[in-house]
Design a protein around this motif. Sequence first.
Motif, PDB file in Angstrom:
ATOM      1  N   ILE A 102       0.866  -1.179   0.000  1.00  0.00           N
ATOM      2  CA  ILE A 102       0.000   0.000   0.000  1.00  0.00           C
ATOM      3  C   ILE A 102       0.902   1.227   0.000  1.00  0.00           C
ATOM      4  O   ILE A 102       1.485   1.586   1.027  1.00  0.00           O
ATOM      5  N   GLY A 103       1.032   1.852  -1.157  1.00  0.00           N
ATOM      6  CA  GLY A 103       1.971   2.963  -1.260  1.00  0.00           C
ATOM      7  C   GLY A 103       3.378   2.471  -0.970  1.00  0.00           C
ATOM      8  O   GLY A 103       3.854   1.515  -1.591  1.00  0.00           O
ATOM      9  N   ASN A 104       4.039   3.093   0.005  1.00  0.00           N
ATOM     10  CA  ASN A 104       5.393   2.690   0.385  1.00  0.00           C
ATOM     11  C   ASN A 104       5.415   1.781   1.607  1.00  0.00           C
ATOM     12  O   ASN A 104       6.472   1.561   2.203  1.00  0.00           O
ATOM     13  N   VAL A 105       4.252   1.259   1.968  1.00  0.00           N
ATOM     14  CA  VAL A 105       4.157   0.381   3.134  1.00  0.00           C
ATOM     15  C   VAL A 105       3.960  -1.066   2.684  1.00  0.00           C
ATOM     16  O   VAL A 105       3.084  -1.366   1.874  1.00  0.00           O
ATOM     17  N   LYS A 106       4.786  -1.945   3.237  1.00  0.00           N
ATOM     18  CA  LYS A 106       4.695  -3.378   2.983  1.00  0.00           C
ATOM     19  C   LYS A 106       4.016  -4.017   4.189  1.00  0.00           C
ATOM     20  O   LYS A 106       4.500  -3.901   5.316  1.00  0.00           O
ATOM     21  N   VAL A 107       2.875  -4.677   3.956  1.00  0.00           N
ATOM     22  CA  VAL A 107       2.087  -5.252   5.047  1.00  0.00           C
ATOM     23  C   VAL A 107       2.197  -6.772   5.006  1.00  0.00           C
ATOM     24  O   VAL A 107       1.717  -7.414   4.061  1.00  0.00           O
ATOM     25  N   LEU A 108       2.817  -7.352   6.021  1.00  0.00           N
ATOM     26  CA  LEU A 108       2.967  -8.805   6.102  1.00  0.00           C
ATOM     27  C   LEU A 108       1.729  -9.392   6.780  1.00  0.00           C
ATOM     28  O   LEU A 108       1.547  -9.236   7.986  1.00  0.00           O
ATOM     29  N   LEU A 109       0.885 -10.072   6.009  1.00  0.00           N
ATOM     30  CA  LEU A 109      -0.338 -10.654   6.568  1.00  0.00           C
ATOM     31  C   LEU A 109      -0.144 -12.100   7.008  1.00  0.00           C
ATOM     32  O   LEU A 109      -0.913 -12.611   7.821  1.00  0.00           O
ATOM     33  N   GLY A 110       0.846 -12.767   6.452  1.00  0.00           N
ATOM     34  CA  GLY A 110       1.067 -14.164   6.807  1.00  0.00           C
ATOM     35  C   GLY A 110       0.007 -15.069   6.207  1.00  0.00           C
ATOM     36  O   GLY A 110      -0.438 -14.870   5.072  1.00  0.00           O
ATOM     37  N   SER A 111      -0.441 -16.053   6.972  1.00  0.00           N
ATOM     38  CA  SER A 111      -1.435 -17.006   6.480  1.00  0.00           C
ATOM     39  C   SER A 111      -2.810 -16.350   6.410  1.00  0.00           C
ATOM     40  O   SER A 111      -3.010 -15.222   6.861  1.00  0.00           O
ATOM     41  N   SER A 112      -3.760 -17.091   5.859  1.00  0.00           N
ATOM     42  CA  SER A 112      -5.119 -16.559   5.713  1.00  0.00           C
ATOM     43  C   SER A 112      -5.936 -16.659   6.997  1.00  0.00           C
ATOM     44  O   SER A 112      -7.102 -16.253   7.020  1.00  0.00           O
ATOM     45  N   ASP A 113      -5.339 -17.175   8.069  1.00  0.00           N
ATOM     46  CA  ASP A 113      -6.047 -17.245   9.350  1.00  0.00           C
ATOM     47  C   ASP A 113      -6.375 -15.833   9.841  1.00  0.00           C
ATOM     48  O   ASP A 113      -5.524 -14.934   9.805  1.00  0.00           O
ATOM     49  N   ASP A 114      -7.600 -15.648  10.296  1.00  0.00           N
ATOM     50  CA  ASP A 114      -8.048 -14.356  10.847  1.00  0.00           C
ATOM     51  C   ASP A 114      -7.880 -13.205   9.857  1.00  0.00           C
ATOM     52  O   ASP A 114      -7.677 -12.055  10.255  1.00  0.00           O
ATOM     53  N   LYS A 148       3.738   7.222   5.181  1.00  0.00           N
ATOM     54  CA  LYS A 148       4.753   6.427   5.872  1.00  0.00           C
ATOM     55  C   LYS A 148       5.448   5.484   4.888  1.00  0.00           C
ATOM     56  O   LYS A 148       4.947   5.193   3.804  1.00  0.00           O
ATOM     57  N   SER A 149       6.608   5.001   5.310  1.00  0.00           N
ATOM     58  CA  SER A 149       7.374   4.055   4.510  1.00  0.00           C
ATOM     59  C   SER A 149       7.996   3.029   5.448  1.00  0.00           C
ATOM     60  O   SER A 149       8.673   3.390   6.414  1.00  0.00           O
ATOM     61  N   GLY A 150       7.717   1.745   5.177  1.00  0.00           N
ATOM     62  CA  GLY A 150       8.269   0.716   6.045  1.00  0.00           C
ATOM     63  C   GLY A 150       7.523  -0.594   5.908  1.00  0.00           C
ATOM     64  O   GLY A 150       6.764  -0.803   4.958  1.00  0.00           O
ATOM     65  N   THR A 151       7.736  -1.484   6.892  1.00  0.00           N
ATOM     66  CA  THR A 151       7.122  -2.813   6.881  1.00  0.00           C
ATOM     67  C   THR A 151       6.268  -2.992   8.132  1.00  0.00           C
ATOM     68  O   THR A 151       6.757  -2.833   9.256  1.00  0.00           O
ATOM     69  N   LEU A 152       4.997  -3.317   7.923  1.00  0.00           N
ATOM     70  CA  LEU A 152       4.054  -3.528   9.016  1.00  0.00           C
ATOM     71  C   LEU A 152       3.816  -5.025   9.175  1.00  0.00           C
ATOM     72  O   LEU A 152       3.363  -5.692   8.247  1.00  0.00           O
ATOM     73  N   ASP A 153       4.122  -5.549  10.354  1.00  0.00           N
ATOM     74  CA  ASP A 153       3.993  -6.987  10.607  1.00  0.00           C
ATOM     75  C   ASP A 153       2.621  -7.286  11.213  1.00  0.00           C
ATOM     76  O   ASP A 153       2.345  -6.941  12.361  1.00  0.00           O
ATOM     77  N   MET A 154       1.757  -7.952  10.414  1.00  0.00           N
ATOM     78  CA  MET A 154       0.423  -8.328  10.884  1.00  0.00           C
ATOM     79  C   MET A 154       0.211  -9.836  10.760  1.00  0.00           C
ATOM     80  O   MET A 154      -0.915 -10.309  10.585  1.00  0.00           O
TER      81      MET A 154
END
Length: 236
Positions: free
Chosen positions: A185-197, A215-221
């Motif tokens: 999303i723009g300059n943000v990388k969102v780590l969603l992992g598996s499809s759980d939840d 913002k610019s960076g990596t969001l761990d979800m």
Amino acid sequence: MGRRRKWALLSLLVVILLAFFCIKKYCVIKEIEVEGNKRATADEIKDYIFDKSYDVNTLVFWIKSKFEKKKSIPFVATYDIDMISSTKVKITIYEKDIVGYMQYMGSYIYFDKDGIIVESSSELIEDVPLITGLNFDNFVLNEKLPVNNEDVFNMILDLTQNIRKYKLSVDKIYISEEFESTLYIGNVKVLLGSSDDINQKLSDLSDMSDKLEGKSGTLDMKEVDRDGQGYAMKVK
């Protein structure tokens, strides 16, 4: 009898010519209403369906709409035609259900929820996410994309439905071989992992979307936030 026959034939010819003149002059479609279209404009739809100058003639158009094969229109599955009057036509468009696209040899390959390639085009649709990580050697239009595990399409469908549900502006979706997803999303990388939840994760992402702007960076979800501690973001 000869003279009467000549007059009869002449009268018939005059009637036919008058009928032809009236049909050509007065039986003309002047109003075309188009509904159901989102990806193509009304004018583009009209250009595909009324591709000949004489198609605006009511009689000609009625005959063609009843007996000719429907026109092939990009991103349109089918359409219905209703003759409202001799001068007005209503066209209802049913667009193809597209969940994502891939880039392949300079073209954009669009596919539906079942992984079937519905369109190959040089036109980029802005509201459809780019899907990366799927490996394939070739494809055939109107056939399923040949991937190793077809369950990936259920995962993509679930993702894209929730993305639309929460009105997220996603540029790209990456699917790994381990069936883990990453959003860009723009300059943000969102780590969603598996499809759980996944529903909860994207709901949380929607709640914080305003804070991610600029913002610019990596969001761990990868793990859903169940205790209200929030998600970790590594800023570039």
